[in-house]
Design a protein around this motif. Structure first.
Motif, PDB file in Angstrom:
ATOM      1  N   LEU A   4      -1.168  -5.656  -1.722  1.00  0.00           N
ATOM      2  CA  LEU A   4      -1.545  -4.334  -2.211  1.00  0.00           C
ATOM      3  C   LEU A   4      -0.689  -3.277  -1.539  1.00  0.00           C
ATOM      4  N   ASN A   5      -0.547  -2.123  -2.197  1.00  0.00           N
ATOM      5  CA  ASN A   5       0.106  -0.990  -1.541  1.00  0.00           C
ATOM      6  C   ASN A   5      -0.865  -0.395  -0.531  1.00  0.00           C
ATOM      7  N   TYR A   6      -0.359   0.027   0.606  1.00  0.00           N
ATOM      8  CA  TYR A   6      -1.211   0.658   1.627  1.00  0.00           C
ATOM      9  C   TYR A   6      -1.500   2.111   1.241  1.00  0.00           C
TER      10      TYR A   6
ATOM     11  N   ASN B 174       7.064   4.053  -0.523  1.00  0.00           N
ATOM     12  CA  ASN B 174       6.794   4.164   0.916  1.00  0.00           C
ATOM     13  C   ASN B 174       6.342   2.834   1.537  1.00  0.00           C
ATOM     14  N   HIS B 175       6.171   1.807   0.692  1.00  0.00           N
ATOM     15  CA  HIS B 175       5.669   0.505   1.182  1.00  0.00           C
ATOM     16  C   HIS B 175       6.501  -0.003   2.368  1.00  0.00           C
ATOM     17  N   ALA B 176       7.817   0.002   2.186  1.00  0.00           N
ATOM     18  CA  ALA B 176       8.695  -0.539   3.250  1.00  0.00           C
ATOM     19  C   ALA B 176       8.657   0.324   4.505  1.00  0.00           C
ATOM     20  N   THR B 177       8.193   1.555   4.368  1.00  0.00           N
ATOM     21  CA  THR B 177       8.125   2.432   5.542  1.00  0.00           C
ATOM     22  C   THR B 177       6.724   2.414   6.179  1.00  0.00           C
ATOM     23  N   ILE B 178       5.810   1.682   5.571  1.00  0.00           N
ATOM     24  CA  ILE B 178       4.459   1.507   6.148  1.00  0.00           C
ATOM     25  C   ILE B 178       4.337   0.118   6.787  1.00  0.00           C
ATOM     26  N   LEU B 179       4.921  -0.879   6.111  1.00  0.00           N
ATOM     27  CA  LEU B 179       4.769  -2.263   6.592  1.00  0.00           C
ATOM     28  C   LEU B 179       5.164  -2.468   8.058  1.00  0.00           C
TER      29      LEU B 179
END
Ligand code: NOJ
Length: 659
Positions: A169-171, A477-482
């Protein structure tokens, strides 16, 4: 409230104790209050976790955690450095102060249990331990009552639990006071006092996975993933729970190198020197763009011919592994519904395992065989031992196991993947695989809780939304949250390396340079080169990066980051003195200024900067990439531009390259 304690494990009063971190900055206060044991966590003078209770509800028994007497306490300190087989850094320091509280009920049954607390410079952790007792041998846990009483006004990056897509899922950023429904861990929280916390668990064995939600008292509390009968776990005593972990950092990037989760796991009990990281091509993305199919038929991907051709590609491109999906019986028709009959011992008619395996061996190439279980655990476990033996007899030592489907079928019952029986299954595969010297890439896994320290044959796992969701389903923004959330749980198989970004069959919303950045930003002990090899042949200068980028690292230094906006990390290759810097941004283009002070003194490096070109952006012009070469040293500042949805990957080779 303030304390003045100079030694760790100090008794403040007959019912209150303080355990300090080795650097004395983090303090855990443990209290016996109204017959209950509770704890607080302080960072200097800031209270991060307010008084939080501990305990269990047991089926058919009284609650465990009330009416307690403290029998004794025991202190211990540890300061050791150990080496990872494959990891983000070679050496990890494990330094903590520990205090165990042995408790007994005051009533006539006098049940015993203890809570072991460890306080690190990077946070604190605790676990429950219940010894066997004459009238208390086996327990059924119907609830765990552990609280994490954080400030409700903090901001959390959450993914909801109990979803059919599991962790994929997306955060979203939510205030803690809104976490009324269960969320997965690691749960990363920015507090109002500008600290960063991550609540997670370590060493999850034989127990349901921990999720968190607000209890009626509006405090975060464990919600253990239940079994199909509603219970959380059936355990024989002695029992040690997974560690409940609170990572603490002054900045978001500091969290990304917190190694407590690994440190809270045991060292391996056997020799794992046979474990080797791997980069691999795959009979894979062609399925996602509709050129091939998993199932047999005209477009079947895993044919003998295709596999041999892909092995030739491995030789040509200099890549040492090949993933093959759809090689075994069970993929025909609507495969996701046929899992009950999947056969892991026999290849399909148009895939000749002997020929393919022989060719791989002849050229010293590794095959990665896929086992898609579709969550049909009864069927898989019947074959598990012989399936691994079959692969090893063909020289195959890497397996990608998949568990698609909303639930698992275990002992005839529909169960959550993350329930106690799911956790037991994952563990069984890891241990049997280790016996066969098989290394694993687990998709739809149980989240990482650091058990790869004990079982380094777990080279990577999925457990987050990966590249296969491209085509518009991954937030920019997924890659910047993971890096600040999922990655705290260990290696992640994101399946990077797609060059064919504008394919209408599966449009990939990133820039090309960002695809390279993923190899540095997302650590994985097995890294896929996910696109079709023809795409790499067409782009030799960009492919050079994929060929060179290491999988195993000596050291990792996060350089810049803001959760949901950008992240830049430097990693040093484990087999040379070269460094690689990778960065990603969200939907906003931005400049970053990098300080290279971490480089060796008096060494000149040749930097190859693979970055977004001037006209690049993820939507209109994702393929515009610039490659710059420049000689630099540690005194230099690097000013780099990242396009919207972009990134950069930058090898720094020590010693000067020849033109
Ligand atoms: C989902 C996995 O994540 C993917 O890698 C795999 O190809 C498919 N399931 C089919 O097993």
């Amino acid at each position: 409230m303030s304390f003045n304690i100079k030694i760790f494990g100090k008794q403040i009063s007959s019912k209150q104790f303080a355990i300090e971190s080795p650097n004395k900055k983090i303090r855990c206060v443990v209290k016996l209050k109204n017959g209950r044991i509770c704890y607080e966590v302080w960072r200097d003078e800031t209270e991060l976790i307010r008084e939080s209770r501990l305990g269990f509800l047991l089926y058919g028994e009284k609650e465990l955690g009330q009416n307690l007497n403290l029998v004794r306490t025991q202190k211990k300190s540890q300061d050791e450095t150990w080496e990872t087989v494959v990891g983000e850094q070679k050496e990890i320091r494990n330094n903590y102060n520990e205090m165990t509280f042995y408790l007994a009920e005051k009533n006539e049954k006098q049940r015993l249990f203890s809570v072991r607390f460890r306080v690190f410079n990077e946070g604190m952790a605790f676990r429950y331990e219940i010894p066997p007792q004459p009238s208390f041998q086996r327990i059924i846990i119907s609830d765990e009552l552990t609280e994490f009483n954080v400030d409700l006004n903090g901001q959390a990056w959450r993914i909801p639990a109990y979803q059919a897509t599991k962790y994929e899922l997306n955060y979203e950023k939510w205030p803690v006071y809104e976490l009324r429904d269960s969320v997965h861990t690691p749960l990363t929280i920015e507090t109002n006092s500008n600290k960063y916390l991550a609540i997670h668990e370590a060493a999850l064995y034989n127990y349901g996975s921990m999720t968190l939600k607000l209890n009626a008292g509006k405090c975060l509390q464990t919600d253990i993933t239940p079994l199909s009968d509603g219970m959380k776990a059936y355990v024989d005593l002695p029992f040690s729970s997974p560690w409940r972990v609170i990572e603490v950092a002054d900045s978001a990037i500091e969290l990304t190198v917190n190694r407590m989760i690994l440190n809270l796991n045991d060292p391996p009990k056997e020799d794992f020197s046979w474990v080797k990281p791997l980069k691999f091509l795959g009979i894979w993305w062609a399925m996602y763009v509709g050129e091939w199919t998993w199932a047999e038929g005209d477009k079947h991907g895993a044919t003998t011919e295709h596999a041999k051709k892909y092995l030739d590609w491995c030789i040509k491109l200099g890549i040492s592994g090949l993933l093959i999906e759809g090689w075994n019986n069970g993929w025909s028709g609507e495969w996701s519904l046929n899992g009950k009959y999947t056969d892991f011992l026999h290849p399909v008619a148009d895939f000749d395992m002997d020929q393919v395996a022989q060719k791989a061996r002849k050229h010293n190439l590794e095959l990665v065989a896929q086992h898609e279980t579709v969550g049909q655990i009864d069927n898989y476990e019947r074959q598990l031992e012989s399936a691994f033996a079959y692969l090893v007899s063909n020289g195959i030592h890497y397996v990608k196991i998949g568990y698609t489907g909303a639930k698992m079928l275990i002992s005839g019952k529909q169960e959550y993947h993350h329930s106690q029986v799911g956790v037991l299954h994952y563990q069984k595969t890891v241990e049997i695989a280790a016996r066969y010297q098989i290394m694993l890439d687990i998709h739809e896994p149980i989240k990482g809780t650091g058990i790869e320290r004990t079982f380094p044959n777990i080279l990577t796992r999925e457990g987050a939304k990966g590249q296969e969701y491209e085509g518009g389903k991954i937030n920019l923004n997924h890659a910047t949250i993971l890096p600040f959330t999922r990655m705290l749980a260990g290696a992640f198989d994101y399946t990077p390396g797609i060059f064919d970004l504008k394919n209408p069959a599966k449009r990939v919303y990133t820039t090309l340079a960002r695809q390279l950045a993923f190899y540095i930003v997302f650590f994985s002990g097995m890294q896929m080169l996910a696109d079709r090899p023809e795409m790499y042949e067409k782009n030799p200068s960009i492919f050079e990066f994929l060929k060179e980028v290491p999988v195993n690292w000596q050291m990792t230094i996060p350089l810049l980051g803001k959760i949901g906006e950008y992240f830049v990390v430097a990693r040093q290759d484990r087999d040379s003195s070269d460094w690689y810097i990778g960065g990603v941004t969200n939907e906003e283009a931005r400049r970053v200024n990098l300080n290279l002070g971490f480089l060796d003194d008096e060494t000149k490096y040749t930097a190859y900067i693979y970055c977004d070109g001037e006209t690049c952006d993820y939507l209109e012009n994702p393929l515009d990439i610039a490659i710059e070469k420049k000689v630099i040293d540690k005194t230099e500042q690097l000013d780099l531009w990242l396009a919207a949805g972009g990134g950069f990957g930058q090898p720094l080779q020590s010693g000067l390259a020849q033109d």
